[in-house]
Design a protein around this motif. Structure first.
Motif, PDB file in Angstrom:
ATOM      1  N   ALA A 103       0.825  -1.208   0.000  1.00 42.42           N
ATOM      2  CA  ALA A 103       0.000   0.000   0.000  1.00 42.42           C
ATOM      3  C   ALA A 103       0.861   1.260   0.000  1.00 42.42           C
ATOM      4  O   ALA A 103       0.567   2.233  -0.708  1.00 42.42           O
ATOM      5  CB  ALA A 103      -0.935  -0.010   1.211  1.00 42.42           C
ATOM      6  N   VAL A 104       1.938   1.250   0.772  1.00 44.08           N
ATOM      7  CA  VAL A 104       2.847   2.402   0.801  1.00 44.08           C
ATOM      8  C   VAL A 104       3.483   2.601  -0.574  1.00 44.08           C
ATOM      9  O   VAL A 104       3.602   3.739  -1.064  1.00 44.08           O
ATOM     10  CB  VAL A 104       3.925   2.208   1.898  1.00 44.08           C
ATOM     11  CG1 VAL A 104       5.053   3.204   1.753  1.00 44.08           C
ATOM     12  CG2 VAL A 104       3.288   2.308   3.264  1.00 44.08           C
ATOM     13  N   SER A 105       3.863   1.527  -1.220  1.00 42.54           N
ATOM     14  CA  SER A 105       4.459   1.634  -2.548  1.00 42.54           C
ATOM     15  C   SER A 105       3.452   2.159  -3.563  1.00 42.54           C
ATOM     16  O   SER A 105       3.784   2.999  -4.401  1.00 42.54           O
ATOM     17  CB  SER A 105       4.982   0.277  -3.015  1.00 42.54           C
ATOM     18  OG  SER A 105       6.102  -0.085  -2.254  1.00 42.54           O
ATOM     19  N   ALA A 106       2.226   1.683  -3.508  1.00 44.45           N
ATOM     20  CA  ALA A 106       1.198   2.157  -4.441  1.00 44.45           C
ATOM     21  C   ALA A 106       0.925   3.641  -4.232  1.00 44.45           C
ATOM     22  O   ALA A 106       0.791   4.399  -5.209  1.00 44.45           O
ATOM     23  CB  ALA A 106      -0.076   1.340  -4.262  1.00 44.45           C
ATOM     24  N   ALA A 107       0.846   4.074  -2.978  1.00 41.40           N
ATOM     25  CA  ALA A 107       0.622   5.491  -2.694  1.00 41.40           C
ATOM     26  C   ALA A 107       1.796   6.331  -3.195  1.00 41.40           C
ATOM     27  O   ALA A 107       1.605   7.406  -3.789  1.00 41.40           O
ATOM     28  CB  ALA A 107       0.418   5.707  -1.201  1.00 41.40           C
ATOM     29  N   GLY A 108       2.994   5.867  -2.998  1.00 38.51           N
ATOM     30  CA  GLY A 108       4.170   6.590  -3.468  1.00 38.51           C
ATOM     31  C   GLY A 108       4.217   6.700  -4.978  1.00 38.51           C
ATOM     32  O   GLY A 108       4.569   7.746  -5.532  1.00 38.51           O
ATOM     33  N   LEU A 109       3.847   5.619  -5.662  1.00 41.98           N
ATOM     34  CA  LEU A 109       3.819   5.666  -7.119  1.00 41.98           C
ATOM     35  C   LEU A 109       2.739   6.627  -7.615  1.00 41.98           C
ATOM     36  O   LEU A 109       2.927   7.311  -8.631  1.00 41.98           O
ATOM     37  CB  LEU A 109       3.618   4.273  -7.698  1.00 41.98           C
ATOM     38  CG  LEU A 109       4.822   3.335  -7.546  1.00 41.98           C
ATOM     39  CD1 LEU A 109       4.470   1.925  -8.004  1.00 41.98           C
ATOM     40  CD2 LEU A 109       6.012   3.867  -8.313  1.00 41.98           C
ATOM     41  N   GLY A 110       1.618   6.704  -6.901  1.00 44.58           N
ATOM     42  CA  GLY A 110       0.572   7.674  -7.253  1.00 44.58           C
ATOM     43  C   GLY A 110       1.076   9.104  -7.112  1.00 44.58           C
ATOM     44  O   GLY A 110       0.829   9.956  -7.977  1.00 44.58           O
ATOM     45  N   ILE A 111       1.797   9.372  -6.040  1.00 39.46           N
ATOM     46  CA  ILE A 111       2.374  10.708  -5.844  1.00 39.46           C
ATOM     47  C   ILE A 111       3.396  11.003  -6.933  1.00 39.46           C
ATOM     48  O   ILE A 111       3.485  12.132  -7.439  1.00 39.46           O
ATOM     49  CB  ILE A 111       2.994  10.810  -4.438  1.00 39.46           C
ATOM     50  CG1 ILE A 111       1.900  10.756  -3.377  1.00 39.46           C
ATOM     51  CG2 ILE A 111       3.809  12.085  -4.296  1.00 39.46           C
ATOM     52  CD1 ILE A 111       2.424  10.629  -1.971  1.00 39.46           C
ATOM     53  N   ALA A 112       4.155   9.993  -7.360  1.00 40.66           N
ATOM     54  CA  ALA A 112       5.136  10.182  -8.426  1.00 40.66           C
ATOM     55  C   ALA A 112       4.449  10.522  -9.748  1.00 40.66           C
ATOM     56  O   ALA A 112       4.931  11.369 -10.509  1.00 40.66           O
ATOM     57  CB  ALA A 112       5.992   8.928  -8.584  1.00 40.66           C
ATOM     58  N   VAL A 113       3.304   9.898 -10.019  1.00 41.21           N
ATOM     59  CA  VAL A 113       2.554  10.201 -11.248  1.00 41.21           C
ATOM     60  C   VAL A 113       2.056  11.639 -11.218  1.00 41.21           C
ATOM     61  O   VAL A 113       2.160  12.372 -12.213  1.00 41.21           O
ATOM     62  CB  VAL A 113       1.393   9.198 -11.428  1.00 41.21           C
ATOM     63  CG1 VAL A 113       0.434   9.652 -12.508  1.00 41.21           C
ATOM     64  CG2 VAL A 113       1.936   7.823 -11.750  1.00 41.21           C
ATOM     65  N   ILE A 172      10.869  10.049  -6.319  1.00 44.72           N
ATOM     66  CA  ILE A 172       9.752   9.542  -5.500  1.00 44.72           C
ATOM     67  C   ILE A 172       9.413   8.111  -5.899  1.00 44.72           C
ATOM     68  O   ILE A 172       9.153   7.255  -5.042  1.00 44.72           O
ATOM     69  CB  ILE A 172       8.529  10.474  -5.635  1.00 44.72           C
ATOM     70  CG1 ILE A 172       8.833  11.827  -4.977  1.00 44.72           C
ATOM     71  CG2 ILE A 172       7.290   9.854  -5.015  1.00 44.72           C
ATOM     72  CD1 ILE A 172       7.797  12.906  -5.268  1.00 44.72           C
ATOM     73  N   ALA A 173       9.436   7.819  -7.199  1.00 41.56           N
ATOM     74  CA  ALA A 173       9.158   6.454  -7.659  1.00 41.56           C
ATOM     75  C   ALA A 173      10.209   5.482  -7.141  1.00 41.56           C
ATOM     76  O   ALA A 173       9.887   4.347  -6.753  1.00 41.56           O
ATOM     77  CB  ALA A 173       9.095   6.421  -9.183  1.00 41.56           C
ATOM     78  N   ALA A 174      11.467   5.923  -7.115  1.00 39.85           N
ATOM     79  CA  ALA A 174      12.532   5.055  -6.609  1.00 39.85           C
ATOM     80  C   ALA A 174      12.316   4.739  -5.130  1.00 39.85           C
ATOM     81  O   ALA A 174      12.447   3.578  -4.707  1.00 39.85           O
ATOM     82  CB  ALA A 174      13.885   5.727  -6.818  1.00 39.85           C
ATOM     83  N   TYR A 175      11.981   5.767  -4.345  1.00 47.07           N
ATOM     84  CA  TYR A 175      11.699   5.525  -2.924  1.00 47.07           C
ATOM     85  C   TYR A 175      10.467   4.634  -2.752  1.00 47.07           C
ATOM     86  O   TYR A 175      10.394   3.828  -1.826  1.00 47.07           O
ATOM     87  CB  TYR A 175      11.482   6.843  -2.175  1.00 47.07           C
ATOM     88  CG  TYR A 175      12.763   7.568  -1.841  1.00 47.07           C
ATOM     89  CD1 TYR A 175      13.763   6.973  -1.089  1.00 47.07           C
ATOM     90  CD2 TYR A 175      12.959   8.874  -2.281  1.00 47.07           C
ATOM     91  CE1 TYR A 175      14.929   7.642  -0.790  1.00 47.07           C
ATOM     92  CE2 TYR A 175      14.121   9.554  -1.978  1.00 47.07           C
ATOM     93  CZ  TYR A 175      15.107   8.937  -1.234  1.00 47.07           C
ATOM     94  OH  TYR A 175      16.255   9.613  -0.934  1.00 47.07           O
ATOM     95  N   SER A 176       9.488   4.761  -3.639  1.00 50.89           N
ATOM     96  CA  SER A 176       8.260   3.980  -3.519  1.00 50.89           C
ATOM     97  C   SER A 176       8.479   2.516  -3.823  1.00 50.89           C
ATOM     98  O   SER A 176       7.741   1.656  -3.332  1.00 50.89           O
ATOM     99  CB  SER A 176       7.206   4.530  -4.479  1.00 50.89           C
ATOM    100  OG  SER A 176       6.913   5.859  -4.164  1.00 50.89           O
ATOM    101  N   LEU A 177       9.454   2.198  -4.640  1.00 46.42           N
ATOM    102  CA  LEU A 177       9.691   0.808  -5.010  1.00 46.42           C
ATOM    103  C   LEU A 177      10.498   0.044  -3.969  1.00 46.42           C
ATOM    104  O   LEU A 177      10.548  -1.184  -4.008  1.00 46.42           O
ATOM    105  CB  LEU A 177      10.391   0.748  -6.369  1.00 46.42           C
ATOM    106  CG  LEU A 177       9.534   1.216  -7.549  1.00 46.42           C
ATOM    107  CD1 LEU A 177      10.379   1.229  -8.818  1.00 46.42           C
ATOM    108  CD2 LEU A 177       8.316   0.323  -7.723  1.00 46.42           C
ATOM    109  N   VAL A 178      11.109   0.746  -3.022  1.00 49.35           N
ATOM    110  CA  VAL A 178      11.932   0.082  -2.004  1.00 49.35           C
ATOM    111  C   VAL A 178      11.111  -0.873  -1.137  1.00 49.35           C
ATOM    112  O   VAL A 178      11.521  -2.029  -0.930  1.00 49.35           O
ATOM    113  CB  VAL A 178      12.698   1.119  -1.158  1.00 49.35           C
ATOM    114  CG1 VAL A 178      13.350   0.479   0.057  1.00 49.35           C
ATOM    115  CG2 VAL A 178      13.741   1.812  -2.004  1.00 49.35           C
TER     116      VAL A 178
END
Length: 155
Positions: free
Chosen positions: A9-19, A33-39
């Motif tokens: 869920a944290v990764s999905a939210a981070g990818l949404g913010i990156a978009v 932001i996408a890189a941090y979200s994929l961690v």
């Protein structure tokens, strides 16, 4: 299972913010932001999250951390006692060898600074007589080049 869900869920939210950030044409920030979200997803896929959750909920693991803390405390205590003992013997040896009550202290400052003791109106020994003849060192000639620089810059 819950830890993996939270990380996803944290990764999905981070990818949404990156978009959204990329939509605002801030591509470098979006990529970061996408890189941090994929961690978190990467940690779940490698099994690190499962290992950490098993360790955090294990009483044996917490006992092991306690034993490691006690070992570190013993090392630190023995090191401090060793330093204190070696420092005390060094102080006793220095005090006996130099005749000083407090090792590391210096003599009190003299009433006349050492730089002014040898100055007189004549030139110092070994100094050529042509250049500074008749000028007192206290007249400000020492700072004439600094004053010229400051005047040049309008200070």
């Amino acid at each position: 299972m819950i830890a993996e869900t939270v990380c996803s869920a944290v990764s999905a939210a981070g990818l949404g913010i990156a978009v959204v950030t990329a939509y605002r044409r801030r591509f470098l920030a979006a990529a970061r932001i996408a890189a941090y979200s994929l961690v978190p997803v990467g940690l779940v896929m490698t099994g690190v999250v499962g290992w950490l959750s098993d360790t955090a909920l294990s009483p044996t693991a917490w006992a092991g951390f306690g034993v490691l803390g006690a070992a570190w405390l013993l090392f630190a205590t023995t090191r401090a006692v060793e330093r204190r003992r070696s420092g005390a013997s060094t102080e006793r040896g220095a005090a006996a060898g130099t005749g000083s009550i407090h090792p590391g202290t210096t003599a009190p400052a003299s009433s006349t600074p050492a730089l002014r003791q040898g100055r007189g109106n004549g030139p110092a020994q070994g100094q050529p007589q042509g250049r500074n003849q008749g000028k007192s060192p206290a007249s400000g000639d020492d700072f004439s080049d600094i004053e010229a620089i400051l005047k040049k810059h309008g200070i």
